[in-house]
Design a protein around this motif. Structure first.
Motif, PDB file in Angstrom:
ATOM      1  N   UNK A   8       0.623  -1.243   0.257  1.00 25.40           N
ATOM      2  CA  UNK A   8       0.051   0.164   0.331  1.00 25.40           C
ATOM      3  C   UNK A   8       1.017   1.447   0.077  1.00 25.40           C
ATOM      4  N   UNK A   9       1.496   1.245   0.801  1.00 23.60           N
ATOM      5  CA  UNK A   9       3.024   2.540   0.883  1.00 23.60           C
ATOM      6  C   UNK A   9       3.370   2.804  -0.259  1.00 23.60           C
ATOM      7  N   UNK A  10       3.837   1.453  -1.443  1.00 25.88           N
ATOM      8  CA  UNK A  10       4.595   1.358  -2.385  1.00 25.88           C
ATOM      9  C   UNK A  10       3.769   2.242  -3.770  1.00 25.88           C
TER      10      UNK A  10
ATOM     11  N   UNK B  36      12.216  -0.220  -4.243  1.00 27.93           N
ATOM     12  CA  UNK B  36      12.369  -0.884  -3.109  1.00 27.93           C
ATOM     13  C   UNK B  36      12.503  -0.587  -1.770  1.00 27.93           C
ATOM     14  N   UNK B  37      12.943  -0.647  -1.034  1.00 28.06           N
ATOM     15  CA  UNK B  37      12.894  -0.769   1.052  1.00 28.06           C
ATOM     16  C   UNK B  37      13.983  -0.456   2.439  1.00 28.06           C
ATOM     17  N   UNK B  38      14.384   0.405   2.103  1.00 23.71           N
ATOM     18  CA  UNK B  38      15.691   0.630   3.025  1.00 23.71           C
ATOM     19  C   UNK B  38      14.710   0.856   4.431  1.00 23.71           C
TER      20      UNK B  38
ATOM     21  N   UNK C 120      11.277   1.944   4.685  1.00 30.86           N
ATOM     22  CA  UNK C 120      11.168   3.007   3.798  1.00 30.86           C
ATOM     23  C   UNK C 120      10.956   3.025   2.184  1.00 30.86           C
ATOM     24  N   UNK C 121      10.063   2.915   1.812  1.00 30.30           N
ATOM     25  CA  UNK C 121      10.095   2.617  -0.016  1.00 30.30           C
ATOM     26  C   UNK C 121      10.616   3.922  -0.728  1.00 30.30           C
TER      27      UNK C 121
ATOM     28  N   UNK D  10      -1.386  -5.267 -10.616  1.00 32.80           N
ATOM     29  CA  UNK D  10      -0.106  -5.322 -10.166  1.00 32.80           C
ATOM     30  C   UNK D  10       0.129  -4.327  -8.103  1.00 32.80           C
ATOM     31  N   UNK D  11      -1.037  -3.598  -8.330  1.00 32.73           N
ATOM     32  CA  UNK D  11      -0.966  -3.104  -7.229  1.00 32.73           C
ATOM     33  C   UNK D  11      -2.529  -3.005  -6.737  1.00 32.73           C
TER      34      UNK D  11
END
Length: 469
Positions: free
Chosen positions: A98-100, A127-129, A132-133, A159-160
């Motif tokens: 959802x955040x992405x 990607x996620x650090x 954090x997206x 895809x989302x």
């Protein structure tokens, strides 16, 4: 560029679809090769100011020796900051996807306002650090051409949007769907999966029903549709209205079940307070001693030991098979602004395989970065009893996977192990014994130290071990 080399062995296998942008890795560096058109789009992106305003991967132009991997030649080379550990959408939780999605829509909306648009709309561009997206595909930006529709809308839905709707509305996990098809869920399948009541929900008619109907009607007429849209005067305001509607729809989606199989494990374990503290100290001492860059915490649950490991390690990947547990951990880490712990939904008994073209586009776990230290705490009974993996084979895998290991053996007398064994036929797990575990461990690892946790010294024991060469 200072020169050209002919080898293409460093080309990223998953980046071949864009003719104007290709990823190349060399000596730990992540480079992006641009065509003349790709360079023009990059210059437009840098001039827009978006890179300074939104979470996009750090990128700069460099001189580097690279292969001629683009038709028409390489016009420029960019270098990206390195993501500590690459993850894929079928390993994310609901809140992560959802955040992405919201990040992708924000980038798209802000880009259009500045005369840019995204060529595609795939979560693989994020990607996620930690929690954090970050958007990583700067080559996806191109200059907006008036009269053209948003080409990535279908991909965004597949895809989302549809995976999120499936989980929010039907409580069906999306991870197996995305793992089963890198293309996602088609409009036809989304329509078939939703009930008549679901189709009355806000957003379902336009993004599912009409989308499926239009796609079925114009299946072989994409070029004609684009021409008709141009003739009709398709304006960027229409794209922006669609994006804002999707932002509102996705922002309202929720998936927060009361509980799952392991969501209450942390608060209700069989450890005494003293044992829990001794276990935490054992992990902290091991991480400080081993000085790892990358730690895997397999079966991380609520993430207590992942947090301890992050105090000394550079990066921690916290894995658990229970998506709700991982989702709660992600939301907590996100709210804290934690960038050193990456939570992922992974069942180590059935780990993510190699997928895509030639089995190289999406890599298995170990190919994305082998851990310096692996935490396998309160895990082996789930792997060996519930997952039916022989003790020796699990230790074989760990031997080849990690530089050092903290593992906890849960004896058959432990209440949790007894519960798992009670579901099986008597004698089904003759290898699940403390003496056999220690024999197998000592054959494969040098045990640095061990510590029993229970007062009787029989229920659970911790080991710090290093693989034998």
């Amino acid at each position: 560029m200072t020169g050209v080399i002919s080898s293409t062995s460093g080309l990223e296998p998953g980046s071949f679809r864009d003719p104007d942008s290709r990823i190349f890795t060399a000596s730990g560096r992540v480079l992006r090769l641009l065509s003349e058109r790709g360079l023009a789009d990059w210059r437009a992106l840098t001039a827009s100011g978006l890179l300074d305003e939104l979470p996009v991967i750090g990128t700069r132009e460099v001189e580097a020796d690279v292969p001629e991997a683009l038709h028409g030649g390489v016009a420029a080379v960019l270098e990206h900051d390195v993501i500590p550990f690459v993850s894929y959408p079928y390993e994310w939780t609901f809140a992560m996807l959802r955040d992405a999605a919201l990040l992708q829509l924000q980038l798209l909306r802000r880009g259009i306002e500045k005369g840019l648009i995204l060529k595609d709309s795939t979560p693989y561009n994020v990607q996620f650090r930690g929690a954090e997206p970050v958007f990583i595909d700067v080559g996806s930006f191109e200059q907006l051409r008036e009269g053209e529709p948003w080409a990535g809308y279908r991909q965004f839905c597949m895809l989302f949007l549809y995976p999120l709707l499936l989980q929010a509305w039907k409580d069906v996990p999306f991870q197996p769907w995305l793992r089963g098809s890198l293309e996602g869920i088609s409009p036809h399948d989304a329509r078939a999966l939703l009930s008549a009541r679901d189709l009355l929900r806000r957003g379902a008619m336009s993004h599912v029903v009409l989308h499926n109907r239009l796609e079925s009607r114009h299946e072989d007429e994409d070029a004609d549709m684009k021409r008709e849209l141009r003739k009709a005067g398709f304006k960027k305001e229409l794209i922006l209205a669609n994006i804002r509607g999707l932002e509102r729809l996705i922002a309202r989606l929720r998936w927060e079940p009361d509980r799952s199989t392991w969501s209450e494990y942390g608060p209700h374990t069989t450890y005494t307070a003293d044992d829990a503290e001794r276990k935490a100290r054992f992990v902290a001492d091991a991480v400080a001693e081993e000085r790892p860059n990358l730690v895997w915490d397999i079966g991380a649950n609520e993430g207590r030991h992942s947090r301890i490991a992050a105090e000394h390690a550079e990066y921690v990947v916290a894995m658990d098979a229970d998506s709700l547990v991982v989702d709660r951990l992600y939301r907590a880490l996100r709210d804290e602004g934690e960038s050193r712990i990456l939570p992922l939904t992974v069942n180590i008994v059935d780990p993510p395989p190699a997928l895509g073209w030639r089995g190289l586009e999406r890599r298995p776990l170990l190919d994305r970065g082998r851990p310096d230290l692996t935490l396998a705490l309160a895990l082996i009974h789930h792997v060996s009893i519930a997952g039916n993996v022989p003790v020796a084979e699990f230790l074989d895998w760990l031997h080849g996977a990690t530089r050092s290991l903290v593992i906890e053996f849960v004896s058959p007398e432990d209440p949790m192990a007894r519960r798992l064994l009670a579901r099986k036929r008597p004698g089904n797990h003759p290898d699940y014994r403390a003496d056999w575990f220690e024999q197998c461990l000592n054959e494969r690892f040098d045990v640095v130290r061990s510590e029993p946790l229970s007062r009787e010294g029989t229920a659970r024991t911790l080991y710090l071990a290093r693989p034998k060469s």
